[in-house]
Design a protein around this motif. Structure first.
Motif, PDB file in Angstrom:
ATOM      1  N   UNK A  14       0.728  -1.114  -0.086  1.00 35.69           N
ATOM      2  CA  UNK A  14       0.019   0.048  -0.184  1.00 35.69           C
ATOM      3  C   UNK A  14       0.633   1.172  -0.044  1.00 35.69           C
TER       4      UNK A  14
ATOM      5  N   UNK B  89       1.791   3.711  -3.617  1.00 35.99           N
ATOM      6  CA  UNK B  89       1.330   4.674  -4.423  1.00 35.99           C
ATOM      7  C   UNK B  89       1.348   6.151  -3.669  1.00 35.99           C
ATOM      8  N   UNK B  90       1.889   5.976  -2.346  1.00 31.87           N
ATOM      9  CA  UNK B  90       2.166   7.108  -1.493  1.00 31.87           C
ATOM     10  C   UNK B  90       3.499   7.595  -1.919  1.00 31.87           C
TER      11      UNK B  90
ATOM     12  N   UNK C 125       4.313   8.019  -8.173  1.00 36.43           N
ATOM     13  CA  UNK C 125       2.868   8.213  -8.670  1.00 36.43           C
ATOM     14  C   UNK C 125       2.724   7.009  -9.761  1.00 36.43           C
ATOM     15  N   UNK C 126       1.572   7.246 -10.749  1.00 37.17           N
ATOM     16  CA  UNK C 126       1.326   6.048 -11.399  1.00 37.17           C
ATOM     17  C   UNK C 126       2.352   5.873 -12.685  1.00 37.17           C
ATOM     18  N   UNK C 127       3.280   6.837 -12.880  1.00 36.88           N
ATOM     19  CA  UNK C 127       4.324   6.573 -13.969  1.00 36.88           C
ATOM     20  C   UNK C 127       5.529   5.984 -13.293  1.00 36.88           C
TER      21      UNK C 127
ATOM     22  N   UNK D 175       6.934  10.960  -6.356  1.00 36.38           N
ATOM     23  CA  UNK D 175       6.003  11.991  -6.184  1.00 36.38           C
ATOM     24  C   UNK D 175       6.791  13.333  -6.098  1.00 36.38           C
TER      25      UNK D 175
ATOM     26  N   UNK E 201       6.603  15.951  -4.434  1.00 35.40           N
ATOM     27  CA  UNK E 201       6.635  16.499  -2.897  1.00 35.40           C
ATOM     28  C   UNK E 201       7.200  15.469  -1.968  1.00 35.40           C
ATOM     29  N   UNK E 202       7.904  14.461  -2.518  1.00 34.06           N
ATOM     30  CA  UNK E 202       8.367  13.325  -1.907  1.00 34.06           C
ATOM     31  C   UNK E 202       9.839  13.430  -1.879  1.00 34.06           C
TER      32      UNK E 202
ATOM     33  N   UNK F 263      -1.477  15.866  -0.636  1.00 31.81           N
ATOM     34  CA  UNK F 263      -0.448  16.509  -1.047  1.00 31.81           C
ATOM     35  C   UNK F 263       0.730  15.905  -1.393  1.00 31.81           C
ATOM     36  N   UNK F 264       1.780  15.539  -0.501  1.00 28.26           N
ATOM     37  CA  UNK F 264       2.884  15.084  -0.424  1.00 28.26           C
ATOM     38  C   UNK F 264       2.624  13.540  -1.070  1.00 28.26           C
ATOM     39  N   UNK F 265       1.478  12.838  -0.510  1.00 32.58           N
ATOM     40  CA  UNK F 265       1.423  11.422  -0.640  1.00 32.58           C
ATOM     41  C   UNK F 265       0.426  11.018  -1.922  1.00 32.58           C
ATOM     42  N   UNK F 266      -0.116  12.261  -2.452  1.00 32.99           N
ATOM     43  CA  UNK F 266      -0.891  12.131  -3.805  1.00 32.99           C
ATOM     44  C   UNK F 266      -2.455  11.935  -3.324  1.00 32.99           C
TER      45      UNK F 266
ATOM     46  N   UNK G  66      -5.908  10.203  -3.018  1.00 33.55           N
ATOM     47  CA  UNK G  66      -6.499   8.642  -2.465  1.00 33.55           C
ATOM     48  C   UNK G  66      -8.134   8.766  -2.398  1.00 33.55           C
TER      49      UNK G  66
ATOM     50  N   UNK H 142      -6.167   6.032 -11.909  1.00 37.09           N
ATOM     51  CA  UNK H 142      -4.707   6.280 -12.275  1.00 37.09           C
ATOM     52  C   UNK H 142      -4.379   6.087 -13.829  1.00 37.09           C
ATOM     53  N   UNK H 143      -3.680   6.888 -14.324  1.00 32.01           N
ATOM     54  CA  UNK H 143      -3.216   6.939 -15.603  1.00 32.01           C
ATOM     55  C   UNK H 143      -2.470   5.755 -16.237  1.00 32.01           C
TER      56      UNK H 143
ATOM     57  N   UNK I  35       0.760   3.769 -18.163  1.00 31.08           N
ATOM     58  CA  UNK I  35       2.108   4.280 -18.308  1.00 31.08           C
ATOM     59  C   UNK I  35       1.933   5.044 -19.565  1.00 31.08           C
TER      60      UNK I  35
ATOM     61  N   UNK J 172       0.947  12.563 -16.711  1.00 35.36           N
ATOM     62  CA  UNK J 172      -0.103  11.405 -16.943  1.00 35.36           C
ATOM     63  C   UNK J 172      -0.147  10.879 -15.289  1.00 35.36           C
ATOM     64  N   UNK J 173      -0.309  11.830 -14.480  1.00 34.66           N
ATOM     65  CA  UNK J 173      -0.601  11.614 -13.185  1.00 34.66           C
ATOM     66  C   UNK J 173      -2.007  12.346 -12.483  1.00 34.66           C
TER      67      UNK J 173
END
Lengths: 90, 369
Positions: A39, A42-43, A46-48, A52, A54-55, B55-58, B60, B77-78, B80, B98-99
């Motif tokens: 889990x 994704x935190x 990103x999906x690419x 992320x 801001x990480x 923010x930081x963690x995207x 959800x 989610x997009x 690839x 693509x995010x």
């Protein structure tokens, strides 16, 4: 062996904790991290598959250079910290 | 009158219910400290969906089920991005990542599609699930539409889908609003799309381009459930209405106190009744004279009532975002929340308002459910 540490702010959302890994690059290390804590993926990414926006990830005190392919080298004694950037959240 | 009231705010989700004394009280708090940008109660099954932005963690997505409570589910989610593919706005040169940067809207499918939900996002991707959000599919036909790279942000840096209207007569027919790419229609559950912004006017463009459909900035679009050929739109520079299924739009002029605002609500049983929360136009964005008012038409836009009883009439700088005005299924109770954390409720279609709380976090979304 490379050891991975997580910001407590991430632990608030998903299970993850200090983990001893193997491998020569960060992509090896993170592969093991996300196999153990799926889990968390994704935190942090990103999906690419990029870190992320801001990480931040520190390898032996230096910020990760390759944020998209994660090819930065790691060593047997590396200490890896997965942290929040100060940007990106209020 | 027994509806719950859901608030998505900058610091969590709040669920309110109407107490015995008629006042709304907080029944539940969830995700305290986290940004809940949208909340969507699903009347088909009692589920509630909450879109978070960490923010930081995207971003959800979480789902509440009456028998098991809240659980994080799959986030749209997009796929690839193909290697070497350059995705840039041809006019601005801005690269499109693509995010998913924000889940800006959620809408349930029809009664004949129990697990279907639609999700509108920034940077302009539309997603669909058929299994209550356990898995999501990008609507490829829209994302790969030849015009998509020319869409542009309205307020945000990148374009986004904020309004999704699933036709109550035919679940395959869906109208969406994009800031900024106008209004789009599918009649086959998203396999094909056509633009439907004819008649809209973009005052922020050179005159010769003002009527182009792809440059329109509809801030919010709603469809009347009982008269589904009628849509209302609070646009960046005006109020527009369609009575022919979004085929044509007509600008409502004059449009009450101000033509600028974000939110619109339509009476579920009467397409001629709609509410707006106006503000001084785009470069200011606060209520005229520091007076919070709600603008209501009962005759399809011929006239507008200025509703102010119970609302602050001096030194109030509350702005109401596009998803922060709601009407209940009976068309009697309204609620709206503001950027400064005030929540007001009216039990008589807006004639009188009651302040529920002036100290919520900034409010992004208000929904009855």
């Amino acid at each position: 062996m490379p050891v991975v540490h997580f910001t407590q702010n991430l632990v608030r959302h998903v299970e993850c904790h200090r983990l001893e890994t193997t491998g020569d690059t960060l992509v090896d290390v993170l592969g093991q991290v996300f196999a153990r804590f799926p889990r968390a993926k994704t935190y942090v990414l990103d999906e690419q598959g990029a870190v992320r926006k801001h990480m931040v990830i520190f390898v032996d005190g230096k910020q990760l250079v390759d944020r998209t392919k994660l090819t930065d080298p790691v060593h047997q004694s590396s200490q890896i910290y997965i942290m929040q950037a100060l940007s990106g959240g209020v | 009158m027994d509806s719950l009231l859901y608030l998505g705010t900058k610091k969590g989700l709040f669920v309110l219910r109407r107490g015995e004394n008629g006042r709304y009280i907080i029944q539940e708090r969830a995700f305290l400290g986290d940004k809940v940008v949208y909340v969507h109660p699903d009347s088909r099954n009692g589920f509630v969906y909450a879109a978070l932005d960490h923010g930081h963690f995207g971003v959800k997505l979480h789902r509440f089920q009456p028998d098991s409570g809240w659980k994080e589910i799959t986030t749209p989610a997009f796929p690839p991005k193909p290697d070497g593919f350059v995705d840039k706005n041809p006019h601005t040169g801005q690269e499109v990542s693509w995010t998913v940067q924000l889940i800006w809207s959620l809408a349930r499918g029809g009664a004949d599609q129990p697990g279907v939900l639609w999700a509108g996002t920034i940077p302009g991707g539309l997603f669909r699930t058929a299994d209550y959000g356990d898995s999501w599919q990008l609507v490829d036909s829209l994302w790969h539409h030849p015009t998509r790279q020319s869409w542009f942000g309205g307020g945000m840096d990148l374009p986004g889908i904020h309004s999704i209207c699933v036709d109550p007569r035919d679940s395959r027919r869906v109208v969406i609003g994009i800031s900024c790419a106008g209004v789009w229609l599918t009649e086959d559950s998203g396999q094909t799309w056509v633009t439907r912004a004819k008649g809209m006017r973009a005052a922020y463009m050179p005159p010769e381009q003002a009527d182009q459909e792809l440059v329109q900035d509809p801030h919010c679009i709603v469809q009347c459930p009982s008269a589904p050929t009628t849509y209302w739109c609070q646009h960046h520079n005006g109020i527009f209405k369609s009575t022919d299924g979004a085929e044509n739009w007509v600008e409502i002029t004059p449009a009450g106190v101000s033509a600028f605002g974000f939110a619109v609500a339509v009476h579920p049983q009467d397409p001629n009744v709609a509410w707006f929360v106006p503000a001084i136009k785009d470069e200011k964005r606060y209520p005229e004279g520091g007076r919070v008012i709600v603008s209501r038409t009962r005759d399809g836009g011929e006239h507008f009532d200025v509703l102010h009883r119970g609302l602050p009439q001096s030194d109030a700088y509350d702005l109401v975002y596009r998803h922060a005005l709601a009407v209940d299924d009976d068309g009697q109770v309204l609620a709206f929340g503001s950027t400064t954390g005030s929540l007001w409720v009216s039990a008589n279609q807006g004639d009188d308002w009651e302040l529920v709380n002036a100290h919520f976090p900034p409010i992004f979304a208000v929904q009855f459910g």
